[in-house]
Write a protein that holds these residues in place. Structure first.
Motif, mmCIF file in Angstrom:
data_model
loop_
_atom_site.group_PDB
_atom_site.id
_atom_site.type_symbol
_atom_site.label_atom_id
_atom_site.label_comp_id
_atom_site.label_asym_id
_atom_site.label_seq_id
_atom_site.Cartn_x
_atom_site.Cartn_y
_atom_site.Cartn_z
ATOM 1 N N ALA A 1 0.484 -4.250 1.726
ATOM 2 C CA ALA A 1 0.124 -5.406 0.905
ATOM 3 C C ALA A 1 0.700 -5.207 -0.496
ATOM 4 C CB ALA A 1 -1.397 -5.547 0.832
ATOM 5 N N LEU A 2 1.657 -6.062 -0.872
ATOM 6 C CA LEU A 2 2.346 -5.883 -2.147
ATOM 7 C C LEU A 2 1.537 -6.418 -3.321
ATOM 8 C CD1 LEU A 2 5.979 -6.770 -1.063
ATOM 9 C CD2 LEU A 2 4.898 -4.535 -1.244
ATOM 10 N N HIS A 3 0.403 -7.067 -3.056
ATOM 11 C CA HIS A 3 -0.450 -7.577 -4.133
ATOM 12 C C HIS A 3 -1.890 -7.149 -3.853
ATOM 13 C CE1 HIS A 3 2.851 -9.985 -5.663
ATOM 14 N NE2 HIS A 3 3.061 -10.406 -4.429
ATOM 15 N N GLU A 4 -2.107 -5.831 -3.859
ATOM 16 C CA GLU A 4 -3.435 -5.299 -3.560
ATOM 17 C C GLU A 4 -4.431 -5.657 -4.650
ATOM 18 O OE1 GLU A 4 -3.118 -1.149 -1.396
ATOM 19 O OE2 GLU A 4 -1.797 -1.287 -3.117
ATOM 20 N N THR A 5 -5.650 -5.817 -4.268
ATOM 21 C CA THR A 5 -6.702 -6.061 -5.246
ATOM 22 C C THR A 5 -7.221 -4.731 -5.763
ATOM 23 O OG1 THR A 5 -8.442 -6.033 -3.575
ATOM 24 C CG2 THR A 5 -7.373 -8.152 -4.000
ATOM 25 N N ARG A 6 -7.924 -4.812 -6.860
ATOM 26 C CA ARG A 6 -8.447 -3.593 -7.477
ATOM 27 C C ARG A 6 -9.395 -2.868 -6.536
ATOM 28 N NH1 ARG A 6 -11.187 -3.870 -13.344
ATOM 29 N NH2 ARG A 6 -9.760 -2.343 -14.193
ATOM 30 N N GLN A 7 -10.181 -3.614 -5.754
ATOM 31 C CA GLN A 7 -11.166 -2.996 -4.879
ATOM 32 C C GLN A 7 -10.510 -2.191 -3.758
ATOM 33 O OE1 GLN A 7 -11.301 -6.145 -5.961
ATOM 34 N NE2 GLN A 7 -13.055 -5.947 -7.345
ATOM 35 N N GLN A 8 -9.259 -2.507 -3.431
ATOM 36 C CA GLN A 8 -8.603 -1.811 -2.335
ATOM 37 C C GLN A 8 -8.098 -0.434 -2.742
ATOM 38 O OE1 GLN A 8 -5.864 -5.164 -1.490
ATOM 39 N NE2 GLN A 8 -6.569 -5.031 0.613
ATOM 40 N N ARG A 9 -7.992 -0.177 -4.043
ATOM 41 C CA ARG A 9 -7.474 1.105 -4.502
ATOM 42 C C ARG A 9 -8.602 2.130 -4.604
ATOM 43 N NH1 ARG A 9 -4.731 -2.333 -8.283
ATOM 44 N NH2 ARG A 9 -6.307 -1.798 -9.841
ATOM 45 N N PRO A 10 -8.288 3.403 -4.368
ATOM 46 C CA PRO A 10 -9.312 4.440 -4.569
ATOM 47 C C PRO A 10 -9.761 4.449 -6.030
ATOM 48 C CG PRO A 10 -7.398 5.306 -3.400
ATOM 49 C CD PRO A 10 -7.009 3.956 -3.898
ATOM 50 N N SER A 11 -11.030 4.716 -6.255
ATOM 51 C CA SER A 11 -11.550 4.753 -7.616
ATOM 52 C C SER A 11 -10.952 5.926 -8.381
ATOM 53 C CB SER A 11 -13.071 4.869 -7.601
ATOM 54 O OG SER A 11 -13.465 6.114 -7.055
ATOM 55 N N TRP A 12 -10.982 5.829 -9.716
ATOM 56 C CA TRP A 12 -10.453 6.913 -10.529
ATOM 57 C C TRP A 12 -11.185 8.232 -10.299
ATOM 58 C CZ3 TRP A 12 -6.541 7.958 -14.011
ATOM 59 C CH2 TRP A 12 -5.623 6.922 -14.212
ATOM 60 N N PRO A 13 -12.524 8.245 -10.245
ATOM 61 C CA PRO A 13 -13.202 9.522 -9.958
ATOM 62 C C PRO A 13 -12.768 10.137 -8.632
ATOM 63 C CG PRO A 13 -14.763 7.930 -10.815
ATOM 64 C CD PRO A 13 -13.501 7.172 -10.560
ATOM 65 N N LYS A 14 -12.609 9.294 -7.596
ATOM 66 C CA LYS A 14 -12.185 9.815 -6.302
ATOM 67 C C LYS A 14 -10.777 10.392 -6.383
ATOM 68 C CE LYS A 14 -11.363 8.566 -1.477
ATOM 69 N NZ LYS A 14 -11.391 7.477 -0.467
ATOM 70 N N GLN A 15 -9.886 9.696 -7.070
ATOM 71 C CA GLN A 15 -8.519 10.184 -7.224
ATOM 72 C C GLN A 15 -8.491 11.535 -7.939
ATOM 73 O OE1 GLN A 15 -5.614 7.323 -8.821
ATOM 74 N NE2 GLN A 15 -7.089 5.717 -8.382
ATOM 75 N N ILE A 16 -9.226 11.619 -9.049
ATOM 76 C CA ILE A 16 -9.222 12.854 -9.842
ATOM 77 C C ILE A 16 -9.805 14.018 -9.050
ATOM 78 C CG2 ILE A 16 -10.200 13.975 -11.883
ATOM 79 C CD1 ILE A 16 -10.006 11.266 -13.307
ATOM 80 N N LEU A 17 -10.896 13.768 -8.321
ATOM 81 C CA LEU A 17 -11.516 14.836 -7.532
ATOM 82 C C LEU A 17 -10.603 15.297 -6.402
ATOM 83 C CD1 LEU A 17 -15.237 13.653 -7.330
ATOM 84 C CD2 LEU A 17 -14.311 15.588 -8.620
ATOM 85 N N LEU A 18 -9.911 14.350 -5.754
ATOM 86 C CA LEU A 18 -8.969 14.722 -4.696
ATOM 87 C C LEU A 18 -7.844 15.591 -5.255
ATOM 88 C CD1 LEU A 18 -8.622 11.447 -2.572
ATOM 89 C CD2 LEU A 18 -9.505 13.654 -1.788
ATOM 90 N N GLY A 19 -7.287 15.179 -6.393
ATOM 91 C CA GLY A 19 -6.208 15.957 -7.004
ATOM 92 C C GLY A 19 -6.681 17.318 -7.474
ATOM 93 N N LEU A 20 -7.862 17.358 -8.083
ATOM 94 C CA LEU A 20 -8.419 18.618 -8.561
ATOM 95 C C LEU A 20 -8.675 19.569 -7.396
ATOM 96 C CD1 LEU A 20 -9.476 20.089 -11.099
ATOM 97 C CD2 LEU A 20 -11.725 19.117 -10.609
ATOM 98 N N GLY A 21 -9.234 19.031 -6.314
ATOM 99 C CA GLY A 21 -9.495 19.862 -5.145
ATOM 100 C C GLY A 21 -8.215 20.394 -4.531
ATOM 101 N N SER A 22 -7.191 19.552 -4.468
ATOM 102 C CA SER A 22 -5.915 19.977 -3.893
ATOM 103 C C SER A 22 -5.312 21.132 -4.681
ATOM 104 C CB SER A 22 -4.936 18.801 -3.875
ATOM 105 O OG SER A 22 -3.674 19.195 -3.375
#
Length: 212
Positions: free
Chosen positions: A101-122
């Motif tokens: 979907a080239l015009h994703e809505t904000r709700q479809q994206r992972p939240s910032w806390p989830k993104q940061i925790l995933l990156g930190l864990g990796s």
């Protein structure tokens, strides 16, 4: 040592950048997320990965030589890292064939806390990061390096990691690139997931071999 530090810093900066060009678990995690969610859905991953690298650099500065003597703790980190990679990879390999979907809505994206925790864990659950920075900073900077010089090198490397990862996800998020990825996004996600699971499986296999 003051006269030698500039050349030592250049050697460290070059070795660090060359290492960034070698794809690892962080790279494939970023590719898997940036291909679908673009910059806004993966910039938090970049911040988390940079923060994880920064914490390991801080450990090196304050005395990782002492901490790494606890072999049981190091093995536990490796085990957690392997399971973490298998968990992330299992989610990516289940990607379904569907157009991007080239015009994703904000709700479809992972939240910032989830993104940061995933990156930190990796970053944190990859003990190779700790060994890499330990070897890099001790061998190239030498025993006479000052705390200020170590800190300057640490800030530089964290900044480079963040800039490199942001550049990577920015390129993947370009409209032209997204158009090309639209029909094959699920293959990229499954491929990235498979590589992450392979990393995790290899770590588990190595741990089993060393304990037998």
């Amino acid at each position: 040592m003051e006269l030698l530090f500039p050349s030592a810093f250049l050697a460290l900066a070059l070795a660090h950048f060359v290492a960034l060009l070698s794809p690892g678990p962080d790279f494939f995690l970023l590719v898997g997320y940036a291909a679908r969610y673009r910059l806004r859905g993966s910039a938090g991953l970049c911040l988390g990965i940079a923060a994880g690298n920064g914490l390991y650099i801080l450990l090196v500065i304050i005395g990782w030589n002492a901490l790494r003597q606890f072999t049981g703790l190091f093995t536990l980190i490796e085990l957690c890292g392997a399971l973490y990679l298998l968990w992330i990879g299992s989610h990516l390999v289940r990607s379904r064939p569907q157009a991007l979907a080239l015009h994703e809505t904000r709700q479809q994206r992972p939240s910032w806390p989830k993104q940061i925790l995933l990156g930190l864990g990796s970053a944190l659950l990859n003990p190779k990061n700790a060994l890499f920075y330990l070897a890099l900073m001790t061998s190239l900077l030498g025993p006479d390096v000052t705390l200020l010089q170590q800190s300057a090198c640490g800030i530089w490397m964290v900044t480079v990691v963040l800039a490199w990862d942001l550049a990577l996800v920015s390129v993947i998020g370009l409209p032209a690139v997204q158009q090309r990825l639209s029909r094959s996004i699920w293959l990229i996600e499954r491929g990235a997931g498979g590589v992450l699971m392979a990393f995790g499986g290899w770590i588990l296999w190595r741990l089993v071999e060393t304990t037998i």
